[in-house]
Design a protein around this motif. Structure first.
Motif, mmCIF file in Angstrom:
data_model
loop_
_atom_site.group_PDB
_atom_site.id
_atom_site.type_symbol
_atom_site.label_atom_id
_atom_site.label_comp_id
_atom_site.label_asym_id
_atom_site.label_seq_id
_atom_site.Cartn_x
_atom_site.Cartn_y
_atom_site.Cartn_z
ATOM 1 N N SER A 54 -2.299 22.078 -15.589
ATOM 2 C CA SER A 54 -0.967 21.995 -15.969
ATOM 3 C C SER A 54 -0.679 22.534 -17.465
ATOM 4 C CB SER A 54 -0.455 20.593 -15.970
ATOM 5 O OG SER A 54 -1.255 19.872 -17.194
ATOM 6 N N ALA A 55 -1.343 22.670 -18.264
ATOM 7 C CA ALA A 55 -1.324 22.984 -19.656
ATOM 8 C C ALA A 55 -1.770 24.596 -19.832
ATOM 9 C CB ALA A 55 -1.972 22.358 -20.811
ATOM 10 N N HIS A 56 -2.376 25.211 -18.824
ATOM 11 C CA HIS A 56 -2.871 26.467 -18.855
ATOM 12 C C HIS A 56 -1.879 27.538 -18.796
ATOM 13 C CE1 HIS A 56 -6.744 24.997 -18.583
ATOM 14 N NE2 HIS A 56 -7.592 26.044 -18.728
ATOM 15 N N THR A 78 1.818 24.511 -14.255
ATOM 16 C CA THR A 78 3.300 24.402 -14.565
ATOM 17 C C THR A 78 3.907 25.610 -14.306
ATOM 18 O OG1 THR A 78 2.852 22.653 -16.173
ATOM 19 C CG2 THR A 78 5.014 23.607 -16.264
ATOM 20 N N PRO A 79 5.060 25.742 -13.572
ATOM 21 C CA PRO A 79 5.745 27.101 -13.658
ATOM 22 C C PRO A 79 6.051 27.793 -14.801
ATOM 23 C CG PRO A 79 6.414 25.610 -11.752
ATOM 24 C CD PRO A 79 5.339 24.748 -12.767
ATOM 25 N N ALA A 80 6.463 26.964 -15.677
ATOM 26 C CA ALA A 80 6.923 27.595 -17.074
ATOM 27 C C ALA A 80 5.768 28.368 -17.800
ATOM 28 C CB ALA A 80 7.553 26.531 -18.084
ATOM 29 N N ASN A 81 4.759 27.956 -17.400
ATOM 30 C CA ASN A 81 3.576 28.456 -18.152
ATOM 31 C C ASN A 81 2.960 29.632 -17.363
ATOM 32 O OD1 ASN A 81 3.368 26.511 -20.368
ATOM 33 N ND2 ASN A 81 1.920 25.196 -18.927
ATOM 34 N N MET A 122 -5.625 32.389 -19.135
ATOM 35 C CA MET A 122 -6.301 32.960 -18.068
ATOM 36 C C MET A 122 -5.376 34.293 -17.561
ATOM 37 S SD MET A 122 -6.729 31.407 -14.199
ATOM 38 C CE MET A 122 -7.051 29.763 -14.970
ATOM 39 N N VAL A 123 -6.080 35.300 -17.540
ATOM 40 C CA VAL A 123 -5.257 36.620 -16.976
ATOM 41 C C VAL A 123 -6.134 36.949 -15.470
ATOM 42 C CG1 VAL A 123 -4.646 38.920 -17.145
ATOM 43 C CG2 VAL A 123 -4.644 37.397 -19.136
ATOM 44 N N TYR A 124 -5.206 36.827 -14.570
ATOM 45 C CA TYR A 124 -5.925 36.794 -13.081
ATOM 46 C C TYR A 124 -5.332 38.315 -12.538
ATOM 47 C CZ TYR A 124 -5.909 34.744 -8.364
ATOM 48 O OH TYR A 124 -6.334 34.279 -7.049
#
Length: 232
Positions: A54-56, A78-81, A122-124
């Motif tokens: 949620s905080a990532h 969280t979508p905003a993140n 995180m970069v995916y």
């Protein structure tokens, strides 16, 4: 590198007309692959001590139509993140239509994203690098991804390692190549995903056979990898 970006767009445009429903989620073979990858992803997160998303803050380069970002939302992000990037306009439009409005989306070349360094946990990337046939563009994108990861975060990687003799538009990315692209990272890898031709064959007979054949590591064609960026 701009020529390679144009070539990627052309290759995707050409092949989308012959893919049919091969990559559709309602295809039982695709569903088997997705479920197995999701299970492996949850295990990888647990191994890295990630038990709450949620905080990532997460960026996906080459987010396509948004399926992976939507999956992260379902896993608690969280979508905003969340931030997505996509080179192909049609895919970006599809992502805007399916993802929550709070997810930020950027068009164009991911190696030139106008985002601050060290701004993501995180970069995916998922099957993006195997679609890049130019070594310099691969390197530029890897450097950009690494710069965007904060110390203590990491690159999440899912891609295949073998060349596909039936598809010259892609190129497998070996584990040794991943290490070349991210020499400063600490890698944790696991081999996943039953070879697609085998998957299509066995799932057609019986979907439960996917797990039986996938239990043999030498039949798996992809790697799921966490590349840790240690504190500096």
């Amino acid at each position: 590198m701009s020529n390679e970006l144009d070539a990627i767009s052309e290759r995707y445009e050409r092949r989308k007309h012959i893919a049919g429903d091969r990559y559709a989620r309602l295809n039982p073979a695709v569903n088997a692959v997705v479920q197995e990858r999701q299970t492996a992803l949850i295990k990888l997160f647990a191994q890295q001590g990630i038990r709450d998303l949620s905080a990532h803050k997460v960026l996906e380069v080459g987010c396509g139509s948004g399926a992976n970002l939507l999956e992260l939302v379902q896993l608690g992000a969280t979508p905003a993140n969340l931030v997505g990037n996509e080179l192909l306009p049609g895919r970006l439009d599809a992502a805007r239509a399916r993802l929550p409005q709070d997810v930020a989306l950027y068009a164009g070349d991911a190696s030139k994203l106008p985002l601050p360094d060290a701004s993501f946990d995180m970069v995916y990337q998922s099957t993006v690098f195997s679609s890049i046939l130019d070594d310099d563009l691969q390197q530029a994108l890897a450097q950009k991804m690494w710069s965007l990861v904060r110390p203590g975060g990491g690159v999440l990687w899912y891609d295949f390692t073998f060349n596909n003799p039936r598809n010259p538009d892609v190129r497998g990315v070996t584990v040794s190549r991943i290490r070349e692209l991210f020499p400063q990272g600490v890698m944790s890898t696991r081999r996943v995903t039953l070879a697609p031709p085998i998957t299509r064959g066995v799932v057609k007979v019986r979907p439960t056979l996917y797990g039986v054949f996938n239990a043999l590591p030498f039949l798996r064609t992809h790697v799921l990898c966490w590349i840790q960026k240690n504190d500096v």
